[in-house]
Write a protein that holds these residues in place. Structure first.
Motif, PDB file in Angstrom:
ATOM      1  N   ALA A 171       0.837  -1.197   0.000  1.00 52.13           N
ATOM      2  CA  ALA A 171       0.000   0.000   0.000  1.00 52.13           C
ATOM      3  C   ALA A 171       0.871   1.245   0.000  1.00 52.13           C
ATOM      4  N   ALA A 172       0.516   2.207  -0.841  1.00 49.00           N
ATOM      5  CA  ALA A 172       1.153   3.527  -0.821  1.00 49.00           C
ATOM      6  C   ALA A 172       0.168   4.507  -0.183  1.00 49.00           C
ATOM      7  N   TYR A 173       0.703   5.599   0.395  1.00 49.10           N
ATOM      8  CA  TYR A 173      -0.139   6.557   1.109  1.00 49.10           C
ATOM      9  C   TYR A 173      -0.471   7.732   0.189  1.00 49.10           C
ATOM     10  N   HIS A 174      -1.388   7.512  -0.744  1.00 44.75           N
ATOM     11  CA  HIS A 174      -1.714   8.540  -1.739  1.00 44.75           C
ATOM     12  C   HIS A 174      -3.182   8.956  -1.704  1.00 44.75           C
ATOM     13  N   ALA A 175      -4.065   8.106  -1.197  1.00 42.82           N
ATOM     14  CA  ALA A 175      -5.498   8.378  -1.270  1.00 42.82           C
ATOM     15  C   ALA A 175      -6.030   9.099  -0.041  1.00 42.82           C
ATOM     16  N   GLY A 176      -5.485   8.812   1.118  1.00 39.47           N
ATOM     17  CA  GLY A 176      -5.944   9.448   2.340  1.00 39.47           C
ATOM     18  C   GLY A 176      -7.371   9.035   2.690  1.00 39.47           C
ATOM     19  N   ASN A 177      -8.081   9.927   3.374  1.00 37.85           N
ATOM     20  CA  ASN A 177      -9.463   9.661   3.757  1.00 37.85           C
ATOM     21  C   ASN A 177     -10.314   9.695   2.496  1.00 37.85           C
ATOM     22  N   SER A 178     -10.753   8.554   2.020  1.00 38.23           N
ATOM     23  CA  SER A 178     -11.323   8.459   0.679  1.00 38.23           C
ATOM     24  C   SER A 178     -12.421   7.412   0.640  1.00 38.23           C
ATOM     25  N   SER A 179     -13.264   7.498  -0.388  1.00 33.76           N
ATOM     26  CA  SER A 179     -14.303   6.491  -0.577  1.00 33.76           C
ATOM     27  C   SER A 179     -14.775   6.508  -2.018  1.00 33.76           C
ATOM     28  N   TRP A 180     -15.265   5.362  -2.458  1.00 36.15           N
ATOM     29  CA  TRP A 180     -15.931   5.252  -3.759  1.00 36.15           C
ATOM     30  C   TRP A 180     -16.930   4.125  -3.654  1.00 36.15           C
ATOM     31  N   LYS A 181     -18.184   4.441  -3.924  1.00 34.33           N
ATOM     32  CA  LYS A 181     -19.277   3.494  -3.730  1.00 34.33           C
ATOM     33  C   LYS A 181     -19.232   3.014  -2.278  1.00 34.33           C
ATOM     34  N   ASN A 182     -19.110   1.728  -2.046  1.00 31.70           N
ATOM     35  CA  ASN A 182     -19.135   1.234  -0.665  1.00 31.70           C
ATOM     36  C   ASN A 182     -17.746   0.932  -0.119  1.00 31.70           C
ATOM     37  N   TYR A 183     -16.713   1.440  -0.747  1.00 31.57           N
ATOM     38  CA  TYR A 183     -15.344   1.199  -0.302  1.00 31.57           C
ATOM     39  C   TYR A 183     -14.794   2.474   0.339  1.00 31.57           C
ATOM     40  N   THR A 184     -14.019   2.304   1.402  1.00 31.01           N
ATOM     41  CA  THR A 184     -13.376   3.438   2.063  1.00 31.01           C
ATOM     42  C   THR A 184     -11.892   3.169   2.239  1.00 31.01           C
ATOM     43  N   GLN A 185     -11.167   4.240   2.594  1.00 32.89           N
ATOM     44  CA  GLN A 185      -9.723   4.132   2.839  1.00 32.89           C
ATOM     45  C   GLN A 185      -9.047   3.366   1.698  1.00 32.89           C
ATOM     46  N   LEU A 186      -9.030   3.976   0.529  1.00 32.74           N
ATOM     47  CA  LEU A 186      -8.642   3.266  -0.685  1.00 32.74           C
ATOM     48  C   LEU A 186      -7.146   3.022  -0.825  1.00 32.74           C
ATOM     49  N   ASN A 187      -6.326   3.517   0.100  1.00 32.70           N
ATOM     50  CA  ASN A 187      -4.903   3.161   0.054  1.00 32.70           C
ATOM     51  C   ASN A 187      -4.719   1.643  -0.002  1.00 32.70           C
ATOM     52  N   ASN A 188      -5.563   0.940   0.728  1.00 30.08           N
ATOM     53  CA  ASN A 188      -5.392  -0.493   0.865  1.00 30.08           C
ATOM     54  C   ASN A 188      -5.866  -1.291  -0.342  1.00 30.08           C
ATOM     55  N   SER A 189      -6.590  -0.659  -1.248  1.00 28.05           N
ATOM     56  CA  SER A 189      -7.154  -1.383  -2.388  1.00 28.05           C
ATOM     57  C   SER A 189      -6.914  -0.661  -3.704  1.00 28.05           C
ATOM     58  N   SER A 190      -5.872   0.163  -3.770  1.00 26.75           N
ATOM     59  CA  SER A 190      -5.651   0.951  -4.985  1.00 26.75           C
ATOM     60  C   SER A 190      -4.178   1.049  -5.331  1.00 26.75           C
ATOM     61  N   ILE A 191      -3.934   1.427  -6.570  1.00 28.76           N
ATOM     62  CA  ILE A 191      -2.605   1.799  -7.051  1.00 28.76           C
ATOM     63  C   ILE A 191      -2.663   3.282  -7.396  1.00 28.76           C
ATOM     64  N   GLY A 192      -1.689   4.039  -6.932  1.00 27.62           N
ATOM     65  CA  GLY A 192      -1.679   5.483  -7.135  1.00 27.62           C
ATOM     66  C   GLY A 192      -0.593   5.923  -8.091  1.00 27.62           C
ATOM     67  N   ILE A 193      -0.950   6.824  -9.008  1.00 24.70           N
ATOM     68  CA  ILE A 193       0.007   7.410  -9.950  1.00 24.70           C
ATOM     69  C   ILE A 193       0.018   8.914  -9.753  1.00 24.70           C
ATOM     70  N   GLU A 194       1.174   9.461  -9.421  1.00 21.59           N
ATOM     71  CA  GLU A 194       1.377  10.906  -9.341  1.00 21.59           C
ATOM     72  C   GLU A 194       1.938  11.398 -10.675  1.00 21.59           C
ATOM     73  N   ILE A 195       1.358  12.479 -11.200  1.00 21.14           N
ATOM     74  CA  ILE A 195       1.775  13.060 -12.470  1.00 21.14           C
ATOM     75  C   ILE A 195       2.348  14.436 -12.183  1.00 21.14           C
ATOM     76  N   VAL A 196       3.575  14.675 -12.611  1.00 21.82           N
ATOM     77  CA  VAL A 196       4.185  15.992 -12.391  1.00 21.82           C
ATOM     78  C   VAL A 196       3.421  17.027 -13.211  1.00 21.82           C
ATOM     79  N   ASN A 197       2.820  17.977 -12.506  1.00 18.82           N
ATOM     80  CA  ASN A 197       1.998  19.016 -13.131  1.00 18.82           C
ATOM     81  C   ASN A 197       1.873  20.150 -12.134  1.00 18.82           C
ATOM     82  N   ALA A 198       1.892  21.383 -12.614  1.00 18.52           N
ATOM     83  CA  ALA A 198       1.886  22.546 -11.724  1.00 18.52           C
ATOM     84  C   ALA A 198       0.534  22.792 -11.068  1.00 18.52           C
ATOM     85  N   GLY A 199      -0.504  22.110 -11.522  1.00 20.77           N
ATOM     86  CA  GLY A 199      -1.813  22.312 -10.906  1.00 20.77           C
ATOM     87  C   GLY A 199      -2.469  23.582 -11.406  1.00 20.77           C
TER      88      GLY A 199
END
Length: 342
Positions: free
Chosen positions: A88-116
């Motif tokens: 698990a990577a620490y990228h999602a934080g306090n998160s949810s989608w449908k009936n899932y929460t804390q998505l760090n444990n069930s996701s893959i995170g991609i960071e994209i370099v961008n100035a925002g």
């Protein structure tokens, strides 16, 4: 004497070099494989860093926030793997989608370099994503979802899974290009054209929008009011599917997109005013009710871990860092934050 000692020492060293290493503990036999298994990764979450490459690397490798991959914005983009996909990577934080929460444990995170984004006298200006960077991202996402069996409806932005806190990857992110590659859930253009006249003739009320947003996957309190949390979630949805206008208003275009996306492809679309249309709404996780309005951005350095929430997958909860990136555009203007993404 020396001539006798040297050969003995050499013989001992040779014996040490060739002696088999005895395993510690019981031997593990890996010759069998269970049929009942699947990847721990159910979701893929995309972020932007709001920082250049050196600072992004520093934060994502030296602080508690992290991601599985970092994609640079160099003329020839580089993809860094920072966390193994099995962890698990620490990228999602306090998160949810449908009936899932804390998505760090069930996701893959991609960071994209961008100035925002940055605020200017002419309004908020977002940084574009170079096409060569997008091409590299499409290849990476395609590889990940194929290996883990991640469905298109589960390829998400940080603003999808934490709309009250996050807006990345922002309204200029080319979601439609990912959809054209079959990687993201996208509304069928013919069905959109067919149902739009219904909503142009009669715009549903706020409660209808809230039900549809929850059915789509967002955590949203069913207040029946056009309150700040509803505008924020509407804005997050619009950033992804209708980025030309992300003000978080109720309109026929947004209603049409919501109706098409929440209606199965083989089900008929409505031909009557939406005032009489009802749709089931999945229950929100208790920890997500109610969601607070977006808080002003507070610069942070090393985020402190938060207590984990229950996760529907069997993964063991891990500590979560606190937020560090900017709030959604529907909230009061704020300044860009450091990357990372919690």
């Amino acid at each position: 004497m020396k001539t006798l000692i040297v050969p003995v020492i050499l013989a001992l060293l040779a014996g040490c070099a060739t002696a088999p290493v005895e395993p510690v503990g019981p031997r593990v036999d890996t010759s069998l494989t269970a049929k009942g298994q699947s990847s721990r990764a159910r979701f893929l979450v995309l972020h932007y860093t709001v920082a250049d490459t050196p600072l992004s690397i520093k934060i994502l490798t030296e602080q508690q926030v992290s991601a599985h991959y970092l994609l640079t914005d160099a003329p020839q983009p580089v993809i860094y793997r920072l966390v193994d996909e099995s962890r698990a990577a620490y990228h999602a934080g306090n998160s949810s989608w449908k009936n899932y929460t804390q998505l760090n444990n069930s996701s893959i995170g991609i960071e994209i370099v961008n100035a925002g984004w940055k605020d200017t006298p002419a309004g908020r200006v977002y940084a574009p994503f170079p096409q060569i960077q997008v091409d590299a991202l499409v290849g990476l996402v395609k590889d990940i979802v194929q290996r883990h069996g991640i469905a298109p409806e589960n390829v998400l932005g940080h603003s999808d899974i934490a709309p009250q806190r996050k807006q990345d990857p922002g309204p200029l992110f080319p979601w439609q290009q990912l959809a054209q590659a079959g990687l993201v859930l996208w509304p069928d253009a013919n069905r959109v054209a067919a149902v739009r006249p219904v909503f142009e003739a009669f715009l549903p009320d706020v409660a209808w929008f809230q039900r549809k947003l929850a059915t789509h996957g967002y955590a949203i309190v069913q207040s029946g009011l056009l309150d700040p949390q509803t505008r924020t979630v509407l804005s997050a949805f619009q950033m992804k599917y209708r980025p030309a206008d992300i003000a978080g208003n109720l309109d026929a275009d947004t209603a049409t997109l919501l109706e098409v996306l929440t209606t199965p492809a083989n089900a008929p679309l409505p031909v009557v005013p939406p005032a009489v249309i009802t749709s089931p709404v999945p229950p929100l996780p208790p920890a997500q009710v109610p969601l607070p309005p977006p808080a002003p951005l507070i610069p942070e350095t090393a985020p402190a871990p938060a207590a984990p929430l229950p996760v529907p997958s069997p993964a063991v909860p891990v500590p979560e860092p606190t937020p560090v990136s900017p709030p959604v555009p529907a909230a009061a203007p704020a300044s860009p934050a450091t990357p990372g993404t919690l």
